[in-house]
Design an enzyme around this catalytic site. Structure first.
Site, PDB file in Angstrom:
ATOM      1  CD  GLU A  45     -23.672 -18.815 -15.361  1.00 35.01           C
ATOM      2  OE1 GLU A  45     -24.072 -19.975 -15.235  1.00 35.01           O
ATOM      3  OE2 GLU A  45     -22.737 -18.493 -16.110  1.00 35.01           O
ATOM      4  N   GLY A  73     -34.834 -21.041 -26.102  1.00 39.29           N
ATOM      5  CA  GLY A  73     -34.176 -20.064 -25.240  1.00 39.29           C
ATOM      6  C   GLY A  73     -32.771 -19.763 -25.718  1.00 39.29           C
ATOM      7  CB  ALA A  74     -30.032 -17.916 -24.048  1.00 37.11           C
ATOM      8  CB  ALA A  75     -29.064 -23.133 -24.034  1.00 35.44           C
ATOM      9  CG  ASN A  83     -22.660 -25.468 -19.919  1.00 38.45           C
ATOM     10  OD1 ASN A  83     -23.038 -26.345 -20.699  1.00 38.45           O
ATOM     11  ND2 ASN A  83     -23.208 -24.271 -19.896  1.00 38.45           N
ATOM     12  CE1 TYR A 100      -4.052   1.628  -0.243  1.00 37.36           C
ATOM     13  CE2 TYR A 100      -3.491   2.695   1.840  1.00 37.36           C
ATOM     14  CZ  TYR A 100      -4.298   2.601   0.714  1.00 37.36           C
ATOM     15  OH  TYR A 100      -5.357   3.453   0.559  1.00 37.36           O
ATOM     16  CE  LYS A 158     -20.272 -20.971 -15.275  1.00 35.18           C
ATOM     17  NZ  LYS A 158     -21.430 -20.933 -16.142  1.00 35.18           N
TER      18      LYS A 158
END
Length: 764
Positions: A137, A197-199, A319, A40, A95
């Site tokens: 996400e 959907g998105a996937a 995933n 610092y 995640k």
């Protein structure tokens, strides 16, 4: 496990011993005033000024280059829907944990309290200077498309909405391999996508990039087939609208080659499967329950190639095979984006990896004799250690070749070695251990089940399917404790001192007495000994009334070892017993032997201990790289404590030349491969990463493992008993619940191994 028990376990996991799943850990020294003055004020001003001159210096002087933001507004969380930003935080922390354990990427989770697209975009743009990458996400469609598009255009760091692209990348790799096995051309196959959907949109786009034709694709949403004549379609749905005159999934499935499920459970029937083309490919990826159950699908069509999102069936589209490794590669070349070329590189790397010979570690983890490319193995397993050195490397190369890289890699071999080093920072071995035990759970006697921690461990292994517990101890105490922890199970509860067990006890006593009557044991003495739970438990193992034994929680180690040696005895060919501990260190799992039995082993003992330890290391799916430890290096001392180590090494070199073992070596030389290479380049360990230490005496081994455990908070599995005729494993006094669980998994695997050996013996 009951629904209530699962709920309680999940809440306890997130709340204790401290709330949450991630924390910030310093990476620099901070012990002295000088350290703090550099960390610092005033020293911190210097890097600040360098970054002011050139913003790129932030990668040189801060953690930016290995820091990803996991960002959500909580509008589409798992299967929970729009639950808001605060409620999404446990998922975002989870995640972050996956990023760390699979790819050594640090994460801050950011929950944004807005559903306004413009506000969300501006918030992310405002905080982006902190990060090397952005993982979006659990944002609902169609807003997710616009948010990702804008951020990719307006930021100069990698941005990816994993809900879209993660599933797309993994399933595309699996699809390419499935088509190869089915001997079909992607440009010709008819594809049905359930879900919009998105996937689903991202998957469909990526399949087209791989060669699929839009006119051969049919997409369905909750209203049925998305047709061109339907009104009020979003631009994304319109992109995949069909001109075919069909409305239902039944109609779409006729003569289809591929079904992609990203919708809801149980919407595909056996009748639908029967109408599909020859060698149908079905990816039923709805979670937790697929569009059609795996068993029902394979029972319906014996030519099917089937994948789900579940870990309990072959071909899991997960995933975690993608996002940690894609970001790893992108960060390592300071990519400005994750472009189509990088995503396609990940697809091809995953597809090709599934065709390569599978490491023994992976075969062991999944209980397979040999995983090979085929209908039940079209995508790598999440536990495959090659992922870290394969996918990031491919992504990094694609970033460089496509012009998305700001800092190209020049030495690819060095980069691959760095990636492999990163994989040593987590506890994959524990997951492998539990997974392997679950494949063939055994009956395990818990000799001290009337102790709360032992019973908690028994509850865990029962609920998780790791073992079938047999509970020894005072029945009333065990039942009371079971009620207290809501442990509901119909298990054997045995009190060796009770009248109910008199027949068993007398039978065991008679068998024991017949073997020991010429060694000073009377029948009366044998009957008295059988009141002792460890003697009773050992006889249960001997007589086949149980498969394995875990004991030692409440008694000193020597007092427990004695009855085990007396009743169980040594394995065929073994001349003595020994123990090894597996320590979960930052450099990866380390095996330490002998930590509990042999006080001052001879040269002959040391070679035996090394040989037994090598077998245990291989049991964990690893190749042993063994250093025989001393206070001296290669003959620098003539004292007997050093020369016995040399003698053991000399024997192993002569009789087992393929074994990676050397010594005598000081510990720092054994663990520092560069130092060993520089000073002792002739060593068999030069240039290798040592994963096993064989100590010259008990005190050095025991002290070392307990120091690691207490000072570095390294998790320990062990002491693992080696050389026993039956699967008997003795805990350290007052072991933790986690240690008991891991020891139980070891006991189950030991029983599996011994059963396999016995079957082979009977065959011959």
């Amino acid at each position: 496990m009951s629904k209530q028990s699962k709920r309680r376990a999940a809440l306890l996991y997130h709340a204790k011993p401290k709330p949450g799943k991630i924390q910030v850990v310093p990476t620099k020294k901070y012990a002295t005033q000088r350290d703090l003055s550099l960390a610092y004020s005033p020293g911190v001003a210097e890097p600040c000024l360098e970054i002011e001159k050139d913003k790129n210096n932030a990668y040189k002087y801060t953690a930016k280059g290995n820091l990803v933001a996991v960002i959500s507004n909580g509008t589409a969380v798992l299967g929970l829907g729009n639950i808001g930003p605060e409620a999404s935080k446990p998922v975002m922390e989870g995640k972050g944990l996956l990023f760390k354990i699979f790819a050594d990427i640090d994460v801050f989770d950011i929950e944004v309290d807005t559903e306004d697209v413009e506000e969300f975009i501006q918030t992310v743009k405002n905080i982006a200077p902190t990060f090397g990458g952005i993982n979006l996400e659990d944002i609902k469609a169609p807003e997710a498309f616009e948010i990702e598009r804008r951020l990719k255009e307006e930021l100069d760091i990698p941005v990816m909405h994993d809900d879209q692209h993660g599933t797309a990348i993994i399933s595309a790799a699996a699809l390419l391999n499935a088509l190869e096995i089915a001997e079909k051309n992607i440009e010709e196959v008819k594809i049905v996508v359930s879900g919009a959907g998105a996937a689903a949109i991202s998957c469909s786009r990526l399949y087209q990039s791989c060669g699929a034709k839009q006119e051969n694709m049919v997409m369905l949403d909750s209203k049925g087939v998305i047709r061109k004549d339907r009104e009020n379609l979003t631009s994304q749905k319109a992109e995949f609208a069909t001109s075919r005159n069909i409305d239902t999934l039944d109609e779409a499935m006729k003569e289809a080659d591929v079904f992609i499920g990203l919708s809801m459970a149980d919407i595909v029937t056996p009748e639908m499967l029967k109408t599909m083309a020859k060698n149908p490919i079905v990816f039923a990826m709805a979670n937790p329950d697929p569009e059609i159950s795996y068993q029902l699908a394979i029972d319906t069509r014996d030519d099917i190639i089937m994948a789900t999102g579940r870990s309990d069936h072959p071909n899991q589209v997960n995933n975690v095979l993608g996002f940690p490794f894609i970001f790893r590669g992108a960060l390592d070349v300071r990519a400005t984006k994750i472009n189509e070329e990088m995503k396609m590189a990940a697809v091809k790397a995953l597809a090709e990896l599934a065709k390569e010979p599978v490491p023994e570690q992976v075969n062991i983890a999944y209980g397979e004799t040999k995983l090979t490319f085929g209908r039940d193995y079209i995508i790598p397993k999440p536990f495959d250690p090659r992922l870290i050195s394969t996918v990031p490397l491919a992504v990094a190369k694609a970033a460089m070749e496509s012009g998305a890289s700001k800092e190209p890699i020049e030495n690819w071999q060095k980069y691959e070695e760095e990636l492999l080093e990163r994989s040593g920072s987590d506890n994959k071995i524990v997951r492998l251990l539990h997974n392997r035990a679950k494949l063939n759970p055994k009956r395990v006697v818990f000799a001290e089940a009337d102790h709360l921690d032992v019973l908690k461990a028994a509850q865990f292994v029962y609920d998780e399917g790791i073992a079938i517990p047999i509970l020894l101890g005072r029945r009333d105490t065990i039942l009371k404790l079971m009620e207290e922890i809501e442990f509901e199970a119909d298990l054997s509860i045995i009190d060796p001192k009770s009248d109910e067990e008199l027949e068993h006890k007398n039978y065991y006593a008679k068998v024991f007495w017949k073997k020991q009557k010429r060694k000073g044991i009377t029948l009366y003495a044998a009957e008295q000994l059988m009141r002792e739970r460890n003697y009773f438990a050992a006889m249960m193992i001997n007589e086949g009334d149980a498969d394995a034994l875990v004991t030692g929680f409440s008694r000193s180690y020597p007092s427990v070892v004695k009855p085990m040696l007396q009743l169980i005895g040594l394995a065929p060919g073994a001349t003595r017993i020994a123990t090894t501990n597996v320590m979960m260190t930052q450099r990866g799992p380390m095996f330490l032997s002998d930590t509990s039995i042999n006080i001052n082993p001879s040269a002959n003992d040391l070679k035996r201990i090394a040989q037994m330890t090598a077998k245990v290391v291989k049991m964990f799916g690893m190749e042993p790289v063994m250093a025989m430890i001393s206070y001296s290096n290669f003959g620098s001392s003539k004292d007997q404590t050093a020369t016995k180590v040399r003698e053991a090494v000399d024997y192993l070199h002569r009789r087992h030349p393929d074994l990676s073992v050397d010594g005598e070596l000081q510990t720092d030389f054994a663990l520092n491969s560069e130092m060993l290479q520089d000073i002792f380049p002739f060593s068999k360990l030069a240039g290798k990463k040592v994963n096993t230490l064989i100590f010259p005496n008990l005190e050095s081994a025991n002290i070392t493992y307990k120091l690691l455990k207490e000072l570095n908070k390294a998790d320990s599995i062990g002491p693992i008993m080696m050389g026993m005729r039956k699967p008997v494993h003795i805990l350290q006094l007052d072991a933790s619940v986690e240690e008991i669980i891991n020891m139980t998994a070891i006991a189950v695997i030991d029983a599996q191994q011994k059963e396999k050996i016995e079957i082979e013996r009977l065959k011959h």
